[in-house]
Enzyme design. Structure first.
Site, short mmCIF file in Angstrom:
data_model
loop_
_atom_site.label_atom_id
_atom_site.label_comp_id
_atom_site.label_asym_id
_atom_site.label_seq_id
_atom_site.Cartn_x
_atom_site.Cartn_y
_atom_site.Cartn_z
N GLU A 1 -4.51 -9.66 -0.23
CA GLU A 1 -5.71 -9.85 1.26
C GLU A 1 -7.18 -10.00 0.29
OE1 GLU A 1 -4.94 -5.88 3.61
OE2 GLU A 1 -3.15 -6.50 2.77
N GLU B 1 1.02 -1.39 -0.24
CA GLU B 1 -0.24 -0.03 0.01
C GLU B 1 0.56 1.08 -0.20
OE1 GLU B 1 -4.00 -1.78 2.00
OE2 GLU B 1 -2.64 -1.16 3.59
#
Length: 1013
Positions: free
Chosen positions: A517, A446
């Protein structure tokens, strides 16, 4: 200031550190057990223990050169190393997910940086055979300066990586003093914005390595696997060249290859008839590197990871990652995780059918990967990089599109950060290059995409073309610029809807799809494991996924008066910037107790599944979901046949070969009763000892409904057909009440609500408070977004209002029919309801509730009745799905059976209280004690129920489980349906199949009060 400002200088990432190298543990002789007992090496001097420590709120408060030889530390405190100082009572805890806890002003950090001064005295005995000494720090957050005997040694950062210093010339024979200054923040903190508690200090091991002058500094092992020969290529770098004798042994200690490393430092060794490593059989060879003064023992796994036609193969076999994201986290020790704590995690993972781990979002301690080699886990090793904070910068155009587009401007695509980002990737790859469990390098998490990640990927692929690369955040970039994705092997996504996956596979599909994820496991959830499983299995390009995440992150603050551990999350330490309980999103509680979500995962990913069963012929078809083992070699399959929850037959299936990813059939002839709910349950039991698990461990089960068409649970039928006494019923009515009296009972219906205010049976009042129609539930974490819509609809304030009631008294009982609605202030009627109660002379109450919901309103949280029963009714018995909680989309770990539980044991004690403890697909439930009770029986369709000592209002109001106060009742919720659980806390909406979006429905059940004896 007593130190140079390296901590705000991007041109100084490290000072005087040794070049990065592979992790290994040398000794003076061969030692085979240094993976989990490395402290036994005579060439390692562990410096862990009690150190002197002084904490400063600001670097400017530190006036003295505490590192000088002879400086008095009489006023210092003591702290354990390794540890984090917040856990020792210094500074304060802070949990934040995305936002930086300081202004975004790189490379600068707040001027008043908290810091800690560490001093430790130790004795050192020089070894003539190993006169060189190297000081290793395996993890320090965030940066540190180190001195030895008053002499400056060096500086380093990158919290989760090893820093090594040559201290040969500053060590003394006898007593030595090491001094370390640790800063809470540095310029590197902009790259360490991971979703976790922010902690500081020397949190991993500190040790000295004694090394010979002529010896191995670094080595790299690569393999080339041909059909009959495995070639092991060994490239070695020396402090000074020396002869190295190399021996390779199989797991039984037999020598399979040996030789001497050539002067160039490169040699190749061959193994014939070799054995491959995989997650089901993690076979390791031992390699011994011996010089005149030193022996290094390491392990080699022969395996090949590759991508062919957008499909991932391991050793030529298509595989699926059954993975989980794992942080280093413990409620008492914080980031400091011991070998034993890691082994606990790995054991639990094996028990629950995981085969892969992502080291989110930083490299773990180096021995973690050795353990994964040994115990059979594939690993995504992830660089210590997350720059999520720039996504949250102030934007005049505050749209997701603009935020995503500009996310990369300040770090990912700014060349000033290139050295720092590439450094972090190199440090990881160099340290862990010889760990064969690592099948994939991740550039971080991220942080968006840009030139710096292009460089990091290019270096990684150039150095190690054999492993896979992934970086999910590559999709976040300046849309006006064309970037290079040529060194990125996978298309990775977080929390996509199933429809998004389908779209990628149909329209693109150019790379394997990885759910890096998915299934956010926050609180009660997730509810969509099965649906993702079906998607993963249906398409070879789907290579699997990694559940978010392994454990809840919390800080333990002792024990409350009620005996519960006081767990704190974001905001509980007075911090202004925090993300509340978003850190409570694991499959296990902070202390590693198991969440029901972990049980759900385990059975969804069981090693085999029943494809079909023909009761008439006895043909049973099984699919083997293992990647490498024949089913007959891996599991023993036993079965039970039950009728209405009672086992009426059991046995073991005959062995038959079912190859990996294939179907196979066997025969199981059973005599199936015509009456009752009949289920066949198959148990998959481990057939052999494997690393961390023992033979006969149950890896999962299948349940098959083999009931005759239209069969009913016979106990439920008994409750419904119980003999009715030939006695009369009296009815009394006034403006507000209808009182129905029989020989053994007196019931009061409130004409304003059409519901019961009182149920008196055999002289006992069964209810403490009036009955309610119930459409609310204490929001789960996965309801965090939809609950806003629910509250906008005022579901949480809804109540029942009756308009008229009609009483009909017949020969066999009394019927009360009421027209009512569910209403709330400021909004129109939520639903119209026709409620019919039928009471017979035995005191049974038949319920028929017909509902017409206003389609303007959103999906319902639930619909049912709520009763506040006598709290002495503490025992529950039911036929339905158990023993743990179960919901319409979260019940794969539960099975149909007859269960008897204490009401107190049915509460799932989530740290942030929420809806819990429901049981799905029930035929009946009775709540009672040794003397009396009440039973609810399904008329046609089964129901869900939960029983608790806590009200849903209490669960919603309290922020922590230890704050909960029991009500004065056994709260009994009997539900027609609940909305699905899903994983919307950080994932897609609840799937349509599990939404409670019914507009017209009818709920029928019977209540039967009873006394025993």
């Amino acid at each position: 200031m007593i130190v140079p400002r390296y901590y705000e200088d991007l041109s100084v990432l490290h000072d005087n550190t040794m070049p990065a190298r592979a992790y290994y543990m040398p000794a003076s002789k061969r030692m085979d057990d240094l993976v989990e007992h490395r402290e036994l090496s005579d060439r390692m001097q562990l410096l862990n223990g009690t150190w002197k420590f002084q904490y400063f709120d600001s670097i400017y408060d530190m006036k003295d050169a505490f590192y000088e030889d002879g400086y008095s530390v009489e006023g210092f405190d003591e702290i354990k190393v390794p540890s984090v100082w917040q856990m020792a009572g210094y500074d304060t805890h802070q949990y934040t997910n995305i936002r930086y806890p300081f202004p975004f002003d790189p490379p600068y950090v707040p001027q008043d940086i908290p810091c800690g001064a560490y001093v430790h005295t130790f004795d050192y005995a020089k070894d003539a055979a190993a006169p060189k000494a190297y000081l290793n720090f395996e993890g320090v957050d965030s940066c540190f300066y180190v001195w030895l005997n008053g002499t400056y040694v060096g500086y380093s950062q990158v919290s989760h990586m090893t820093s090594e210093f040559d201290v040969t010339d500053v060590l003394r024979e006898g007593e030595n003093r090491i001094s370390v200054l640790v800063m809470k923040w540095c310029d590197g903190s902009y790259l360490e914005d991971q979703d976790k508690f922010r902690m500081s200090g020397i949190f991993r091991d500190v040790y000295l390595l004694k090394r010979p002058e002529k010896g191995i500094r670094d080595y790299r092992i690569t393999t080339q696997l041909d059909s009959d020969i495995a070639r092991i290529n060994l490239t070695t770098a020396f402090y000074e060249p020396t002869e190295v004798r190399v021996k390779l042994e199989d797991k039984n200690g037999a020598v399979v290859s040996e030789g001497v490393i050539s002067e160039s430092g490169e040699s190749t060794f061959e193994i014939v008839d070799y054995t491959l490593w995989n997650t089901e059989n993690p076979y390791l060879y031992t390699i011994i590197l011996e010089t005149e003064q030193e022996v290094i023992v390491d392990h080699i796994a022969l395996r090949k990871i590759e991508i062919k036609n957008q499909v991932i193969y391991l050793n030529g076999q298509k595989i699926k990652f059954r993975g989980v994201n794992r942080h280093d986290s413990d409620p008492v020790t914080g980031f400091t995780i011991s070998m034993e704590q890691i082994k606990t995690d790995l054991t639990l993972m094996k028990q629950h059918n995981f085969n892969a781990i992502r080291s989110s979002h930083y490299p773990n301690a180096p021995f973690f990967y050795e353990m994964c080699d040994r115990y059979g886990f594939m690993v995504i090793d992830e660089a210590d990089i997350e720059a999520h904070g720039p996504f949250m910068l102030y934007r005049k155009e505050d749209t997701d599109y603009n935020r995503f587009k500009r996310w990369n401007e300040k770090i990912a695509d700014d060349p000033v950060w290139e050295a720092a980002i590439v450094d972090r990737v190199k440090l990881m790859v160099e340290r862990d290059k010889n760990r064969f469990c690592i099948v994939m390098w991740s550039m971080g998490n991220e942080s968006a995409y840009g030139c710096n990640f292009e460089k990091a990927l290019a270096w990684t692929k150039g150095f190690d073309p054999e492993r896979i690369t992934q970086y999910e955040s590559a999709r976040y970039r300046n849309y006006d610029v064309t970037y290079d994705y040529g060194n990125l092997d996978l298309y990775s996504r977080m929390y996509p809807a199933l429809t998004e996956i389908e779209e990628y596979l149909e329209k693109d599909g150019s790379k394997p799809f990885l759910l890096v994820e998915y299934c956010h496991s926050m609180g009660n959830g997730p509810g969509d494991f099965e649906d993702y499983f079906q998607m993963i299995q249906a398409e070879d390009k789907m290579c699997g996924g990694f559940v978010w995440e392994w454990c809840d992150h919390a800080i333990a603050h002792g024990v409350a008066e009620n005996g519960k551990t006081i767990y704190a999350y974001g905001g509980d330490h007075g911090e202004v910037i925090h993300d509340s309980n978003f850190c409570m999103d694991g499959l296990v509680y902070p202390d590693r107790r198991i969440h029901t979500g972990l049980l759900e995962y385990k059975n969804v990913y069981r090693p085999a599944r029943v494809v079909s069963y023909d009761a008439a012929s006895g043909e049973l078809v099984l699919h083997n979901y293992m990647d490498f083992d024949d089913l007959k070699d891996y599991v023993e399959i036993t079965y039970e046949l039950s009728q209405d929850g009672l086992v009426i037959g059991k046995g073991k299936l005959s062995e038959g070969s079912v190859l990996p990813h294939c179907d196979g059939s066997t025969t199981l002839k059973l005599s199936i009763p015509e009456n009752g709910k009949v289920y066949l349950k198959l148990f998959y039991k481990l057939k052999k000892d494997i690393p961390l698990l023992s033979k006969a461990y149950v890896l999962g089960f299948d349940e098959i409904d083999v009931s005759s068409k239209g069969a009913k649970n016979q106990q439920a039928v008994g409750w419904l057909t119980k003999e009715v006494p030939d006695t009369g019923i009296q009815v009394q009515e006034n403006d507000t009440e209808i009182i129905i009296k029989g020989r053994d009972f007196s019931y009061t219906v409130n004409k304003r609500t059409a519901l019961f205010d009182s149920l008196t049976f055999a002289g006992r009042e069964y209810m403490n408070h009036p009955m309610e129609l119930n459409i609310w539930r204490a929001p789960t974490d996965n309801d965090m977004y939809i609950k806003a819509e629910w509250k906008k609809a005022h579901y949480n304030e809804a109540y029942t209002r009756a308009y008229k009631s009609e009483v009909i008294q017949g020969k066999h009982g009394v019927t009360v029919t009421s027209q009512a609605s569910v209403v709330a202030a400021t909004v129109q009627k939520i639903m119209d309801v026709t409620i019919t109660w039928t009471i017979d002379a035995a005191g049974r109450i038949g319920a028929d509730i017909a509902v017409k919901k206003d389609e303007e309103f959103p999906d319902l949280p639930r619909f049912g009745v709520r009763m506040f029963l006598d709290k002495k009714l503490t025992d529950a018995g039911f036929f339905g799905m158990g023993p743990q909680e179960s919901y319409r989309d979260k019940h794969r770990a539960a099975s149909h059976g007859l269960y008897r539980l204490k009401v107190s044991d049915m509460h799932e004690d989530y740290i942030r209280p929420q809806e819990n403890g429901s049981h799905y697909d029930c035929d009946y439930v009775e709540l009672g004690n040794s003397q009396y009770g009440i039973t609810a029986v399904a008329e046609e369709d089964t129901f869900s129920f939960n029983a608790s000592f806590y009200t849903q209002e209490e669960l919603e109001e309290k922020a922590h489980n230890y704050e909960l106060i029991e009500s004065d009742s056994t709260v009994f919720c009997l539900d027609y349906a609940q909305n699905g659980i899903g994983s919307n806390s950080c994932g897609p909406d609840v799937l349509e199949a599990y939404r409670f979006d019914d507009r017209l429905f009818r709920f029928r059940f019977t209540l039967v009060p009873y006394v025993k004896g």
